[in-house]
Scaffold this active site. Structure first.
Site, PDB file in Angstrom:
ATOM      1  N   ASN A 159      14.958  -1.771  -0.508  1.00  0.00           N
ATOM      2  CA  ASN A 159      14.258  -3.053  -0.457  1.00  0.00           C
ATOM      3  C   ASN A 159      13.076  -3.011  -1.407  1.00  0.00           C
ATOM      4  O   ASN A 159      12.465  -1.964  -1.623  1.00  0.00           O
ATOM      5  CB  ASN A 159      13.808  -3.389   0.965  1.00  0.00           C
ATOM      6  CG  ASN A 159      12.432  -2.834   1.270  1.00  0.00           C
ATOM      7  OD1 ASN A 159      11.418  -3.402   0.862  1.00  0.00           O
ATOM      8  ND2 ASN A 159      12.397  -1.711   1.976  1.00  0.00           N
ATOM      9  N   CYS A 219       3.432   1.744   1.701  1.00  0.00           N
ATOM     10  CA  CYS A 219       4.446   0.854   1.118  1.00  0.00           C
ATOM     11  C   CYS A 219       4.712   1.282  -0.324  1.00  0.00           C
ATOM     12  O   CYS A 219       3.785   1.358  -1.133  1.00  0.00           O
ATOM     13  CB  CYS A 219       3.972  -0.594   1.154  1.00  0.00           C
ATOM     14  SG  CYS A 219       5.116  -1.685   0.269  1.00  0.00           S
ATOM     15  N   THR A 278       9.772   4.156   3.773  1.00  0.00           N
ATOM     16  CA  THR A 278      10.955   4.374   2.936  1.00  0.00           C
ATOM     17  C   THR A 278      10.656   5.337   1.780  1.00  0.00           C
ATOM     18  O   THR A 278       9.501   5.547   1.410  1.00  0.00           O
ATOM     19  CB  THR A 278      11.419   3.035   2.366  1.00  0.00           C
ATOM     20  OG1 THR A 278      10.304   2.415   1.717  1.00  0.00           O
ATOM     21  CG2 THR A 278      11.948   2.132   3.453  1.00  0.00           C
ATOM     22  N   GLY A 286      16.403   5.669   9.621  1.00  0.00           N
ATOM     23  CA  GLY A 286      17.853   5.778   9.733  1.00  0.00           C
ATOM     24  C   GLY A 286      18.388   5.949  11.139  1.00  0.00           C
ATOM     25  O   GLY A 286      19.516   6.417  11.317  1.00  0.00           O
TER      26      GLY A 286
HETATM   27  C1  SIN Z   1       7.744  -4.232   1.379  1.00  0.00           C
HETATM   28  O1  SIN Z   1       7.301  -5.267   1.865  1.00  0.00           O
HETATM   29  O2  SIN Z   1       7.894  -4.103   0.169  1.00  0.00           O
HETATM   30  C2  SIN Z   1       8.108  -3.067   2.255  1.00  0.00           C
HETATM   31  C3  SIN Z   1       6.961  -2.623   3.045  1.00  0.00           C
HETATM   32  C4  SIN Z   1       6.914  -1.151   3.271  1.00  0.00           C
HETATM   33  O3  SIN Z   1       7.881  -0.432   3.008  1.00  0.00           O
HETATM   34  O4  SIN Z   1       5.878  -0.665   3.710  1.00  0.00           O
END
Ligand code: SIN
Length: 323
Positions: free
Chosen positions: A69, A129, A194, A246
């Site tokens: 994402n 993030c 992530t 996960g």
């Molecule tokens: C995002 O909004 O880009 C993801 C936020 C995150 O992974 O902390």
């Protein structure tokens, strides 16, 4: 069945399964699939001071056993959150874990102050993030920057509201970062965010994501997340951990508890199974029972004990043990 109660610092939870930040805004979308009060808590999408439109599209890409994402912290901003989303969660009896994100320490502090007089159960400070303009803004990659944000938020937040630091796996020594945020006053740690990744689209011969790089989640990252929980529990064994990365089944959730998490967040699973958090809670209950754990608290960190210590702790347990 097992006693599912657990705690994240001062916050007592009826069970250890929460949603993960970023996968269902503030929970409304999920309420058509289950009662949001059934879970340990709802962790909101990270809230920023002002409304934010996020990164260029496309913002999602599938990868083997995972998902990338590149949202860029899109959201309505704190005013709208306090006017609409938080009251909605409270009216439904859900425990509200509010994720906050800022570009500078001052923005995190301003957010903590805005939340001060509102019924928030826990603040998760998103310092990890990966989808920000510069890697210098990923505070969780630097122990000094991470500690600075957490200590400022801890001072600004209501003293009764636990403050958790959300860490990134994209560091050489996650124990170092965990120690830094603990020394800075964190009441607990959420992990992991992530992993930074990317994909190339073979039709366009271009990066698949508008933002080029993105955050990888889903089953592909589970062993990394489990390793991080394990290492952070070893580093700061007294600190409650909210584990994620996960988790698709009750067995996955149990593994995080055994590694040292006091509770778990379910994220990517909801994209193909919106009822996953309650299913995983049900499955976890059965998995605990099958292994003779009479409570969640007995399972937390159990894999860190030697076979002899485990056997001693199980004296009097009648169920067969086959973990
Ligand atoms: C995002 O909004 O880009 C993801 C936020 C995150 O992974 O902390």
């Amino acid at each position: 069945m097992a006693d599912l109660r657990t705690s994240l610092g001062r916050l007592q939870l009826p069970n250890p399964v929460l949603t993960a930040s970023g996968c269902a805004a503030a929970g409304k979308e999920l309420s058509q699939f289950f009662d949001v009060a059934e879970l340990g808590g709802i962790v909101t999408k990270s809230i920023m001071l002002r409304p934010r439109s996020g990164r260029a599209t496309p913002r999602m890409a599938e990868t083997p056993s995972g998902m990338l994402n590149s949202i860029g912290l899109q959201g309505p901003g704190i005013d709208s959150f306090l006017a609409h989303d938080l009251p909605w969660l409270r009216e439904r009896g859900a425990r509200a874990v509010v994720s906050i994100a800022g570009r500078h320490t001052d923005e995190y502090v301003a957010l903590a102050k805005r939340l001060y007089n509102h019924p928030v159960d826990l603040i998760e400070v998103n310092i990890s993030c990966p989808n920000v303009e510069s890697r210098g803004q990923v505070f969780a990659c630097d122990p000094i920057a991470a500690g600075r944000v957490i200590s400022a938020v801890r001072r600004a937040a209501h003293p009764n509201v636990p403050v958790f630091a959300k860490l990134s796996p994209d560091v050489t020594d996650i124990g170092l970062i965990a120690r830094a945020v603990t020394d800075a006053g964190a009441d607990g740690i959420s992990l992991i965010n992530t992993l930074l990744g990317m994909e190339i689209d073979l039709d366009t011969l271009q990066p698949a994501l508008g933002g080029v790089t993105g955050g990888l989640s889903g089953p592909a990252v589970r062993p990394v997340a489990l390793r991080c929980v394990w290492q952070v529990h070893q580093t700061v064994p007294h600190l409650p951990l909210l584990g994620m990365g996960g988790i698709m089944t009750g067995q996955d959730a149990l593994r995080f508890l055994l590694a040292g998490a006091s509770a778990v967040s379910v994220g990517t699973a909801v994209f193909h199974d919106p009822g996953a958090p309650v299913r995983i809670l049900r499955e976890l209950n059965a998995e605990l029972d099958a292994r003779g754990f009479s409570s969640v608290t007995d399972a937390i960190g159990f894999a860190h004990k030697s076979p002899q210590q485990q056997a001693a702790l199980r004296t009097g347990v009648t169920h067969p043990v086959s973990v």
